[in-house]
Design an enzyme around this catalytic site. Structure first.
Site, short mmCIF file in Angstrom:
data_model
loop_
_atom_site.label_atom_id
_atom_site.label_comp_id
_atom_site.label_asym_id
_atom_site.label_seq_id
_atom_site.Cartn_x
_atom_site.Cartn_y
_atom_site.Cartn_z
N GLU A 91 27.23 -54.21 37.33
CA GLU A 91 25.79 -54.78 37.04
C GLU A 91 25.90 -55.61 35.54
OE1 GLU A 91 22.06 -55.83 35.55
OE2 GLU A 91 23.45 -54.69 34.74
N HIS B 229 22.81 -49.02 38.37
CA HIS B 229 24.31 -49.24 37.91
C HIS B 229 24.76 -48.39 37.32
CE1 HIS B 229 23.33 -51.29 33.98
NE2 HIS B 229 22.07 -51.70 34.62
N ASP C 112 27.66 -48.70 35.38
CA ASP C 112 28.46 -49.32 34.42
C ASP C 112 27.43 -49.42 33.15
OD1 ASP C 112 27.09 -51.39 35.77
OD2 ASP C 112 28.35 -53.07 34.77
N1 BES Z 1 18.77 -53.32 32.72
C1 BES Z 1 19.21 -54.60 32.34
C2 BES Z 1 18.02 -55.59 32.66
C3 BES Z 1 16.53 -55.22 31.88
C4 BES Z 1 16.50 -54.53 31.09
C5 BES Z 1 15.71 -56.02 32.54
C6 BES Z 1 15.33 -54.19 30.25
C7 BES Z 1 14.53 -55.82 31.89
C8 BES Z 1 14.21 -55.12 30.78
C9 BES Z 1 20.48 -55.22 32.80
O1 BES Z 1 21.45 -54.09 32.92
C10 BES Z 1 21.16 -56.10 32.12
O2 BES Z 1 21.41 -55.93 30.91
N2 BES Z 1 21.18 -57.20 32.68
C11 BES Z 1 21.94 -58.39 32.18
C12 BES Z 1 22.50 -59.33 33.32
C13 BES Z 1 23.93 -59.89 33.05
C14 BES Z 1 24.69 -59.05 32.40
C15 BES Z 1 24.23 -60.43 34.40
C16 BES Z 1 21.20 -59.14 31.07
O3 BES Z 1 19.81 -59.16 31.36
O4 BES Z 1 21.74 -59.61 30.21
MN MN Z 2 22.27 -53.88 30.99
#
Ligand code: BES
Ligand code: MN
Length: 455
Positions: A154, A86, A88
């Site tokens: 994302e 992603h 963004d």
């Molecule tokens: N890259 C992250 C998720 C992540 C980071 C998973 C480090 C495991 C280790 C992703 O961009 C993220 O921040 N996801 C959000 C999801 C949401 C906003 C729907 C989250 O986990 O809060």
């Molecule tokens: Mn994130």
């Protein structure tokens, strides 16, 4: 011949850094409509990058931000790998805590600093550049078909990607999905993720009197919305750190013994290291589980924001007319976001005292994900990590969420390899986000090894 981490020629590395900096300068904050054009510009840059690599490239506008797709010419005799990422990023506030401009990347101490360096521009760009290098070194031929799918939503829950996939299902049929958007537990410790938590968000607003009131004249007569918000929040947990919502744990699948055992061997995830990393003298959470078990394998309820009343300097004797909070729940298999949100709503309504009105607005949500790290593809992922880092990979679940990964499984039927490159000190979603340049380099190498292993 597998690639090792020191096989990057200087010109490849310098070009990679230039591309990286350009990618980082786009202020592609998806949640804030003021940056809509910046998000679009960032997508357009990726589009041009894919075209320059000779990929069949297409940008799909959505009701929100565009989806950028680049693919090699499909050969039916080859396996197909979809690489997801992603472009963004999260907002940058509080800005004053940044040591440098979040959108003017700085290289210092072996890291590159700026918003999106790790989450997720650095990670997906490394994979893109690794594929570019592979193409350049093999006359445009790859051992597998590659489809890049890089989205711009994302960080706001990918609202438009699942419908898009459902509509274009056949075009995204693939054997395996590779994603670098998760964590690596420690430096030089290759990490394969085989699970992600799900998420469900909601926001509460509590209203009482028709205006802010003098707290001397009316305190003791009307409900105080800030106090009601505090009461509602404190009702979410019991004294053992368990979520106190009726039915919350009904569908939770308990951790397997092999996972618990394996996780005790993961470096830097012990209590002492975690306390040092986080700057706390006690780790707290659900009783009966280790900190890592609580984050990787147990559900939680969190308050992400809380507001109400006077925030300025000094004191102000006022009863706020309204107050509110943003809540999110992290979910594990087999919890269903819709059920959890309904249970949470019922809980909050039941615990809301008289004298106020409570508004509950349900937000975005996403399913948890889990796959078998010992499958054939899992083993290929492990082998690519092993070769790249010259070390034995650890197998973990992730506490964070990437909702589209469960949707990929549901819509395309395909599993994902989570090849995380985010180190614990990379400060994603926080001021001074950074990416270790060593991991940028590893990512470029990793994808080449992965394509060989998957083929
Ligand atoms: N890259 C992250 C998720 C992540 C980071 C998973 C480090 C495991 C280790 C992703 O961009 C993220 O921040 N996801 C959000 C999801 C949401 C906003 C729907 C989250 O986990 O809060
Ligand atoms: Mn994130």
């Amino acid at each position: 011949m597998h690639q090792t981490n020191n096989t990057l020629p200087e010109d490849v590395w310098n070009n990679a850094l230039e591309d990286f900096k350009t990618h980082l300068r786009f202020k592609s904050i998806s949640t804030d409509s003021a940056y809509k054009q910046d998000v679009a510009d960032c997508g357009a840059w990726l589009h041009a990058k894919f075209e320059s690599m000779g990929l069949e490239t297409q940008t799909y506008p959505t009701a929100g931000h565009p989806i950028v797709v680049g693919r090699t010419k499909a050969d039916p005799n080859k396996k197909t790998v979809l690489i997801y990422g992603h472009y963004d990023v999260q907002p940058v506030d509080p800005l004053h805590l940044w040591h440098s401009d979040p959108f003017e990347p700085v290289i210092k101490d072996g890291k590159i600093w700026g918003r999106g360096t790790t989450d997720n521009k650095g990670q997906h760009l490394a994979l893109i550049l690794g594929v570019e290098k592979y193409l350049n070194e093999h006359e445009g031929e790859l051992p597998v078909n590659v489809i890049f799918l890089i989205e711009g939503e994302e960080e706001i829950g990918s609202p438009n990607l699942k419908p898009f996939l459902e509509k274009h299902k056949e075009q995204f049929a693939c054997d395996i999905i590779a994603v670098s958007d998760t964590g690596m537990v420690a430096r030089n410790t290759p990490t394969l993720g085989y699970g992600l938590r799900g998420i469900a968000c909601l926001e509460i607003t509590v209203n009482a009197a028709n205006a802010d009131l003098h707290s001397g004249l009316y305190g003791g007569m009307v409900a105080n919305p800030a106090q009601v918000v505090a009461k509602l929040i404190s009702s979410l947990h019991d004294s053992n750190g368990k979520v106190a919502i009726d039915g919350f744990y009904d569908d939770v699948v308990e951790l397997e013994t092999w996972e618990k055992d394996m996780w005790t061997t993961v470096p830097d995830m012990d209590d002492t290291s975690l306390k040092t990393l986080l700057g706390v003298d006690e780790l707290v959470g659900e009783a009966g589980y280790t900190p890592v078990e609580r984050v990787w394998g147990r559900p939680t309820a969190e308050v992400n924001g809380i507001y109400g009343g006077y925030q300025g300097e000094g004191s102000k004797t006022v009863i706020p007319a309204n107050a509110g909070a943003k809540l999110s729940f992290r979910l594990v298999p087999q919890m269903q976001p819709d059920i959890i949100l309904a249970q949470a709503k019922a809980h909050l309504e039941q615990h809301c005292p008289a004298g106020v009105t409570l508004d509950i607005e349900l937000g975005h949500s996403g399913n948890s994900y889990m796959c078998d790290p010992h499958s054939e593809f899992g083993k290929a992922g492990q082998e690519a990590l092993r070769k790249t880092f010259n070390a034995e990979p650890v197998l973990i679940r992730e506490g964070g969420s990437i909702p589209i990964i469960a949707d990929f499984k549901e819509v395309l039927g395909t599993d994902s390899l989570l090849l995380g490159l985010a180190l614990p000190d990379c400060q994603i979603h926080s001021p001074n986000e950074n990416f270790h340049l060593a991991n940028f380099r590893y990512g470029i190498v990793l994808v080449q090894n992965l394509l060989d292993e998957l083929a």
